[in-house]
Design a protein around this motif. Structure first.
Motif, PDB file in Angstrom:
ATOM      1  N   SER A  28       0.831  -1.200   0.000  1.00 33.31           N
ATOM      2  CA  SER A  28       0.000   0.000   0.000  1.00 33.31           C
ATOM      3  C   SER A  28       0.870   1.257   0.000  1.00 33.31           C
ATOM      4  O   SER A  28       0.604   2.206  -0.746  1.00 33.31           O
ATOM      5  N   ARG A  79     -16.157  -1.607 -10.608  1.00 35.30           N
ATOM      6  CA  ARG A  79     -15.913  -3.014 -10.317  1.00 35.30           C
ATOM      7  C   ARG A  79     -16.897  -3.875 -11.101  1.00 35.30           C
ATOM      8  O   ARG A  79     -18.080  -3.591 -11.174  1.00 35.30           O
ATOM      9  N   GLN A  88     -16.363  -7.504   2.059  1.00 43.73           N
ATOM     10  CA  GLN A  88     -15.165  -7.392   1.222  1.00 43.73           C
ATOM     11  C   GLN A  88     -15.097  -6.010   0.572  1.00 43.73           C
ATOM     12  O   GLN A  88     -14.040  -5.385   0.520  1.00 43.73           O
ATOM     13  N   LYS A  89     -16.230  -5.527   0.082  1.00 44.87           N
ATOM     14  CA  LYS A  89     -16.271  -4.182  -0.503  1.00 44.87           C
ATOM     15  C   LYS A  89     -15.895  -3.139   0.548  1.00 44.87           C
ATOM     16  O   LYS A  89     -15.171  -2.183   0.257  1.00 44.87           O
ATOM     17  N   ASN A 146      -8.713   1.666   0.448  1.00 46.76           N
ATOM     18  CA  ASN A 146      -8.605   2.782  -0.490  1.00 46.76           C
ATOM     19  C   ASN A 146      -8.614   4.115   0.262  1.00 46.76           C
ATOM     20  O   ASN A 146      -7.828   5.017  -0.045  1.00 46.76           O
ATOM     21  N   ARG A 149     -13.993  -3.592   3.204  1.00 46.15           N
ATOM     22  CA  ARG A 149     -12.552  -3.684   3.460  1.00 46.15           C
ATOM     23  C   ARG A 149     -11.761  -2.987   2.353  1.00 46.15           C
ATOM     24  O   ARG A 149     -10.804  -2.251   2.620  1.00 46.15           O
ATOM     25  N   GLU A 150     -12.167  -3.197   1.107  1.00 48.18           N
ATOM     26  CA  GLU A 150     -11.478  -2.551  -0.014  1.00 48.18           C
ATOM     27  C   GLU A 150     -11.653  -1.037   0.043  1.00 48.18           C
ATOM     28  O   GLU A 150     -10.715  -0.283  -0.232  1.00 48.18           O
TER      29      GLU A 150
END
Length: 176
Positions: A23, A44, A120-121, A128, A123-124
């Motif tokens: 990162s 996405r 999951q979204k 970000n 976490r992403e």
């Protein structure tokens, strides 16, 4: 990343380049390229199954579903318990219980899939957000360094002017 940028990155992040995470490296690459870090989650590509799971979870957890399903249950019970002389599913409504169990057996894993995808979204998105915030912080630190350098140059120029004036005054005083 060249040596100059590596030194800057190490100074700003306060750790050696070998300890940079993926990162950190991504953020530094974006800084060098002067490119944005943020990503549009709408870009996405989701699979058909994922989109269906999201729709089922969205509808299955809505008041519309609860009211429609409540209406179906009340209608079923009234028809089979009161109105029909020879009901297809008499009390204790064994067929209704079977249907409810089957719906629950299919709906629960679909909702869990959707929740897992949403987690999951999230976490992403959090990753970000971290990268965007890190880049902003590093850019601000870099701007502060540039301002400090400009102030130092200005102070050095002023000191040089003052020294020249003092030298000129001293020379004028020492002239006979």
């Amino acid at each position: 990343m060249d040596a100059k940028h590596t030194l800057l990155a190490e100074r700003l992040l306060k750790k050696p380049a070998s300890d940079f995470s993926d990162s950190d490296r991504r953020v530094l690459r974006h800084m060098l390229d002067r490119a944005p870090v943020s990503q549009d989650p709408a870009l996405r590509a989701d699979t058909l199954g994922a989109r269906v799971a999201d729709k089922v979870a969205s509808f299955g957890g809505s008041w519309t579903f609860i009211m429609l399903f409540g209406g179906v249950l009340v209608t079923w019970v009234v028809l089979n318990g009161v109105l029909l002389a020879s009901p297809p599913d008499p009390f204790p409504f064994i067929f209704l219980n079977l249907m409810l169990s089957m719906i629950a057996a299919f709906q629960a894993p679909i909702i869990m899939m959707s929740q897992s995808r949403q987690a999951q979204k999230d976490r992403e998105a959090a990753a970000n957000d971290y990268e965007v915030n890190l880049k902003s912080e590093l850019e601000i630190m870099r701007l502060h360094e540039k301002l400090d350098d400009l102030r130092l140059v200005a102070l050095e120029d002023q000191l040089r002017l003052i020294t020249n004036k003092i030298d000129a005054i001293a020379a004028a005083v020492n002239r006979p």
